[in-house]
Design a protein around this motif. Structure first.
Motif, PDB file in Angstrom:
ATOM      1  N   ALA A   1      13.994  21.669  28.331  1.00 46.78           N
ATOM      2  CA  ALA A   1      13.957  20.186  27.597  1.00 46.78           C
ATOM      3  C   ALA A   1      15.060  19.835  26.910  1.00 46.78           C
ATOM      4  N   HIS A   2      15.605  20.650  25.869  1.00 46.17           N
ATOM      5  CA  HIS A   2      16.615  20.574  25.197  1.00 46.17           C
ATOM      6  C   HIS A   2      18.052  20.235  25.857  1.00 46.17           C
ATOM      7  N   GLN A   3      17.844  21.186  26.851  1.00 50.94           N
ATOM      8  CA  GLN A   3      19.171  20.938  27.695  1.00 50.94           C
ATOM      9  C   GLN A   3      19.285  19.392  28.320  1.00 50.94           C
ATOM     10  N   ILE A   4      18.184  19.204  28.823  1.00 47.57           N
ATOM     11  CA  ILE A   4      17.865  17.823  29.506  1.00 47.57           C
ATOM     12  C   ILE A   4      18.223  16.769  28.591  1.00 47.57           C
ATOM     13  N   ALA A   5      17.579  16.864  27.377  1.00 48.79           N
ATOM     14  CA  ALA A   5      17.733  15.829  26.337  1.00 48.79           C
ATOM     15  C   ALA A   5      19.318  15.471  25.882  1.00 48.79           C
ATOM     16  N   ARG A   6      19.650  16.901  25.632  1.00 51.68           N
ATOM     17  CA  ARG A   6      21.299  16.784  25.294  1.00 51.68           C
ATOM     18  C   ARG A   6      22.098  16.186  26.225  1.00 51.68           C
ATOM     19  N   ASN A   7      21.954  16.297  27.695  1.00 50.85           N
ATOM     20  CA  ASN A   7      22.728  15.550  28.726  1.00 50.85           C
ATOM     21  C   ASN A   7      22.066  14.327  29.187  1.00 50.85           C
ATOM     22  N   ASP A   8      21.413  13.611  28.250  1.00 53.93           N
ATOM     23  CA  ASP A   8      21.001  12.267  28.798  1.00 53.93           C
ATOM     24  C   ASP A   8      20.175  12.189  30.025  1.00 53.93           C
ATOM     25  N   GLY A   9      19.387  13.151  30.129  1.00 53.05           N
ATOM     26  CA  GLY A   9      18.235  13.359  31.219  1.00 53.05           C
ATOM     27  C   GLY A   9      18.694  14.140  32.307  1.00 53.05           C
ATOM     28  N   HIS A  10      20.130  14.753  32.152  1.00 52.12           N
ATOM     29  CA  HIS A  10      20.390  15.605  33.453  1.00 52.12           C
ATOM     30  C   HIS A  10      20.569  16.952  33.092  1.00 52.12           C
ATOM     31  N   LEU A  11      20.361  18.059  33.776  1.00 49.15           N
ATOM     32  CA  LEU A  11      20.585  19.562  33.481  1.00 49.15           C
ATOM     33  C   LEU A  11      21.873  19.661  33.099  1.00 49.15           C
ATOM     34  N   ILE A  12      22.912  19.210  33.779  1.00 53.64           N
ATOM     35  CA  ILE A  12      24.408  19.551  33.404  1.00 53.64           C
ATOM     36  C   ILE A  12      24.967  18.022  32.983  1.00 53.64           C
ATOM     37  N   PRO A  13      25.986  18.147  32.051  1.00 54.80           N
ATOM     38  CA  PRO A  13      26.604  17.031  31.687  1.00 54.80           C
ATOM     39  C   PRO A  13      27.176  16.009  32.767  1.00 54.80           C
ATOM     40  N   ALA A  14      27.001  14.626  32.757  1.00 51.94           N
ATOM     41  CA  ALA A  14      27.535  13.962  33.768  1.00 51.94           C
ATOM     42  C   ALA A  14      28.712  13.793  33.572  1.00 51.94           C
TER      43      ALA A  14
END
Length: 173
Positions: free
Chosen positions: A160-173
């Protein structure tokens, strides 16, 4: 049904009239954690084996089910990773990053306490049956179950932290 059983009434049916075949197959799949044949799922979902297989193949294509098509007949179970992703996404939407990180810290402290208590790094390596009596074994089983929940929740909140940190994505868009 035994020949002496009364005919089932509408109240005895598992599914209401509003639940379509796909919905019934989905509901059965969600409760299926071990690979199960489409015929067994069809029996529980009150549908034909062909309809169940069609919907199970669709659910597998969506990532909701995992399928073992190397066996005959094919077998299906819920895809735990899909449901964990859904839960992590919900946490990321509902909580601010600070709250997620705070929860991870709390969970890691719980995990460390369990590791110290059982002198192990993984609850799967600890026997529940080392207690002196039934009550001690039961308490140990509860603790190991809770430890497994903590491990799962750490994984969910980290995702969840990774998703939240990347605006809903698993990896940075």
């Amino acid at each position: 049904m035994d020949r002496f059983d009364p005919a089932p009434t509408p109240e005895d049916r598992r599914w209401g009239d509003e639940t379509d075949t796909f919905g019934r197959v989905y509901d059965v799949l969600v409760g299926t954690t071990t690979l199960t044949s489409s015929a067994e799922i069809a029996d529980i979902a009150d549908c034909s084996p062909n309809a169940a297989k069609k919907h199970l193949d669709r659910l597998a294509g969506m990532g909701i089910a995992r399928a073992d098509t190397d066996t005959q007949p094919a077998r299906y179970a819920r895809n735990e990773a899909y449901f964990e992703w859904q839960e992590a996404s919900r946490i990321a939407r509902e909580l601010p990053i600070e709250a997620i990180l705070e929860r991870v810290d709390e969970l890691e402290a719980e995990q460390q306490a369990y590791e110290e208590r059982f002198d192990a790094d993984d609850p799967a390596t600890v026997s529940a049956f080392e207690g002196a009596d039934h009550e001690a074994v039961h308490e140990r089983m509860d603790a190991l179950s809770d430890w497994q929940r903590v491990v799962r929740d750490i994984r969910l909140y980290a995702l969840a932290h990774q998703i939240a940190r990347n605006d809903g994505h698993l990896i940075p868009a």
